[in-house]
Design an enzyme around this catalytic site. Structure first.
Site, mmCIF file in Angstrom:
data_model
loop_
_atom_site.group_PDB
_atom_site.id
_atom_site.type_symbol
_atom_site.label_atom_id
_atom_site.label_comp_id
_atom_site.label_asym_id
_atom_site.label_seq_id
_atom_site.Cartn_x
_atom_site.Cartn_y
_atom_site.Cartn_z
ATOM 1 N N CYS A 34 -7.228 20.914 -41.653
ATOM 2 C CA CYS A 34 -8.236 20.446 -42.608
ATOM 3 C C CYS A 34 -7.996 21.048 -43.995
ATOM 4 O O CYS A 34 -7.037 20.672 -44.665
ATOM 5 C CB CYS A 34 -9.639 20.724 -42.089
ATOM 6 S SG CYS A 34 -10.892 19.830 -43.011
ATOM 7 N N HIS A 65 -9.750 18.318 -36.861
ATOM 8 C CA HIS A 65 -9.972 19.639 -36.235
ATOM 9 C C HIS A 65 -9.555 19.604 -34.758
ATOM 10 O O HIS A 65 -10.287 19.046 -33.937
ATOM 11 C CB HIS A 65 -11.441 20.024 -36.350
ATOM 12 C CG HIS A 65 -11.838 20.401 -37.738
ATOM 13 N ND1 HIS A 65 -11.743 21.689 -38.227
ATOM 14 C CD2 HIS A 65 -12.288 19.644 -38.764
ATOM 15 C CE1 HIS A 65 -12.129 21.712 -39.484
ATOM 16 N NE2 HIS A 65 -12.466 20.489 -39.847
ATOM 17 N N GLU A 110 -9.587 22.006 -32.753
ATOM 18 C CA GLU A 110 -10.312 23.027 -31.987
ATOM 19 C C GLU A 110 -11.645 22.537 -31.433
ATOM 20 O O GLU A 110 -12.212 23.148 -30.543
ATOM 21 C CB GLU A 110 -10.523 24.278 -32.851
ATOM 22 C CG GLU A 110 -11.472 24.139 -34.041
ATOM 23 C CD GLU A 110 -10.826 23.543 -35.302
ATOM 24 O OE1 GLU A 110 -9.749 22.923 -35.184
ATOM 25 O OE2 GLU A 110 -11.407 23.684 -36.384
#
Ligand code: XMP
Length: 510
Positions: A79, A167, A169
């Site tokens: 990002c 993202h 994660e």
């Protein structure tokens, strides 16, 4: 540690989540603020740049020197990290004119590239950004896009530098963990060897080296962190670990003796100190919540200091500090600032605080502490225990504290908690307990009118205690528990159930 990943934090709310995902892949990693790039990078085999609330175009945007990293160590920008690698290397980042927040689907994936091995077309990713990469640096190759984001993933030719706008994660990026694994294992060559067993083995040998034949003191609370820290140290240095378990008179019913017995069964060198009278005498007449906390904190230090003095020639104080307590945070409001820990007034500290500190769990997240505990065969009972506040029942007795009130609340709490266990509800609840309210209310028992205490039951679900919601416990359970409390605990004639969320309420009532 030669198999390590560095995560540079630019202040994203998801940075800790990146670390959790990396560790779930059995790879060790550390988080450092972006403005604290370590001088010596030799132990890091890969670096990840986090997201950020900043825009790369703003003047105060984080702008670390990556000259020791980019092109030399495998690097992944996430990002803000991806925009950073574009913006400062000849690309162009501009405000986005389409909404780029939430779910998106990857298209045109270069699945023959190691970075995207196993990633399927249309795979869902999570976007959260207001700038977009309009132009890539000259030597960049696009690896995937989405309907709205043309440069959703790219790499730099001739380097192991990768960047993704989404993202990996967060849970909503369905194949995020595979992408991280591709980068860390296939590209950076990291080994997936960081398991709870391996952690125990290396930590025990490091502790032996560090502490040698010195004596170590540790305060046990009955909680997960201090217990796991004690068992690790015990494995390393045996009887030279001196544990102190203090009864402040504000624990749950029978908790002191039961937990002390468990500690002894584990083979720990533990001394139980019943200081109930000291705490309860000091608390007499105090009804202010912060006043109670201060008194309990001060008496604890006095009691612990007295006990620590009895251990001749102790050199170390062990603590169950965990990783979230020590990660330096990046401030997004007051500019880049790392937490500063000052140690003023060393001369005025109690003697035990002048000991050298050893913190064997300080690189672990809470769930990792539990997994390490399980790998050392600590009982599931102990590891799955609900959180319990340090000041104990003192902050669940509203108003002043007396021995009678403690005894009433211990009985009520025991009926509630035992009931949760019997009904198989204990593990579905994050924390539960009872509050003794400072009001009496009218009731009838037989032909008699009563004027007795009211108690509130509270059970919440949460992940970290920062936010919480009340648990929808079965009516039959509440009915049975309420009856049992009123029938069995003299002095209580009314039970209520707390249905407030946090925020705006808190978990405890004080
Ligand atoms: P609140 O009431 O702030 O509680 O929503 C959040 C979590 O923190 C615990 N808590 C404490 N723990 N000392 C502690 O060790 C304290 O003074 C204290 N106050 C609250 C609470 O039990 C919950 O898990």
């Amino acid at each position: 540690m030669q198999n390590n990943v560095l995560i540079l934090d630019f202040g994203s709310q998801y940075t800790q989540l990146i670390a959790r995902r990396v560790r779930e892949l059995n790879i060790f990693c550390e988080i450092k603020p972006y403005n604290k790039v370590p001088e010596d990078m030799s132990s890091y085999k890969a670096v990840i740049l986090s997201g950020s609330p900043f825009s790369v175009r703003s003047e105060d945007a984080p702008h670390p020197d990556l000259s020791k990293i980019k092109g030399k160590i495998p690097l992944l920008g996430v990002c803000y990290g991806a925009q950073y690698l574009a913006h400062f290397n000849g690309g162009k980042v501009e405000p986005s004119n389409t909404r780029e927040y939430g779910r998106a689907r990857l298209t045109n994936i270069k699945s023959d590239e190691p970075f995207f091995y196993g990633i399927i077309g249309g795979s869902q990713v999570w976007m959260s950004h207001s700038d977009t990469i309009q132009e890539l640096p000259e030597n960049a190759v696009v690896l995937a896009n989405t309907v709205d984001v043309k440069n959703a993933a790219y790499r730099i030719e001739g380097e192991d530098t990768y960047a993704i706008q989404f993202h990996p994660e967060v849970y909503h990026t369905s194949q995020g963990k595979i992408i991280l694994q591709n980068f860390l294992v296939h590209i950076a060559g990291l080994e997936q060897t960081w398991t709870p067993d391996a952690f125990v083995e290396t930590t025990v040998s490091e502790l032996r080296k560090k502490v040698g034949s010195d004596k170590v003191i540790l305060g046990l609370s009955g909680g997960v962190d201090s217990t796991v820290a004690a068992v690790l140290l015990h494995k390393a240095i045996g009887k030279n670990l001196h544990c102190i378990f203090v009864n402040n008179g504000l624990l749950r019913k029978n908790e002191f003796q039961e937990v002390l017995d468990q500690y002894e069964d584990m083979g720990l060198n533990v001394k139980g100190v019943d200081a109930s009278a000291r705490f309860l005498d000091a608390l007499a007449g105090e009804s202010d919540p912060e006043g109670k906390r201060k008194i309990i904190g001060k008496v604890f230090i006095d009691v612990f200091d007295d006990e620590a003095h009895l251990v001749k020639d102790a050199k170390w104080l062990a603590q169950g500090t965990i990783y979230p307590d020590v990660i330096e945070s990046v401030s997004v409001t007051g500019g880049p600032s790392a937490t500063i820990k000052s140690h003023h007034n060393v001369g005025g500290l109690p003697d035990f605080m002048k000991l050298k500190v050893v913190e064997p769990l300080k690189m672990l997240f809470k769930d990792e502490v539990r997994r390490v505990g399980a790998s050392m065969k600590i009982s599931g009972d102990r590891l799955g225990r609900h959180p319990f506040p340090g000041p104990g029942l003192a902050i669940r007795i509203l108003g002043d504290i007396t021995r009678e009130k403690v005894a009433i609340l211990q009985e009520v709490d025991a009926i509630f908690i035992d009931g949760l266990r019997e009904w198989g509800l204990y593990d579905k609840v994050w924390q539960a307990g009872a509050m003794l309210l400072p009001v009496n209310s009218v009731g009838v028992m037989g032909d008699e009118r009563t004027y007795e205490k009211c108690v509130a039951l509270r059970a919440v679900e949460s992940t970290d205690g920062m936010t919480a919601d009340w648990v929808d416990l079965p009516y039959e359970f509440l009915q049975k528990t309420s009856n049992e409390i009123i029938n069995k605990v003299p002095g209580v004639n009314r039970v209520v159930y707390d249905i407030s969320s946090k925020p705006p309420a808190t978990i405890e009532w004080e």
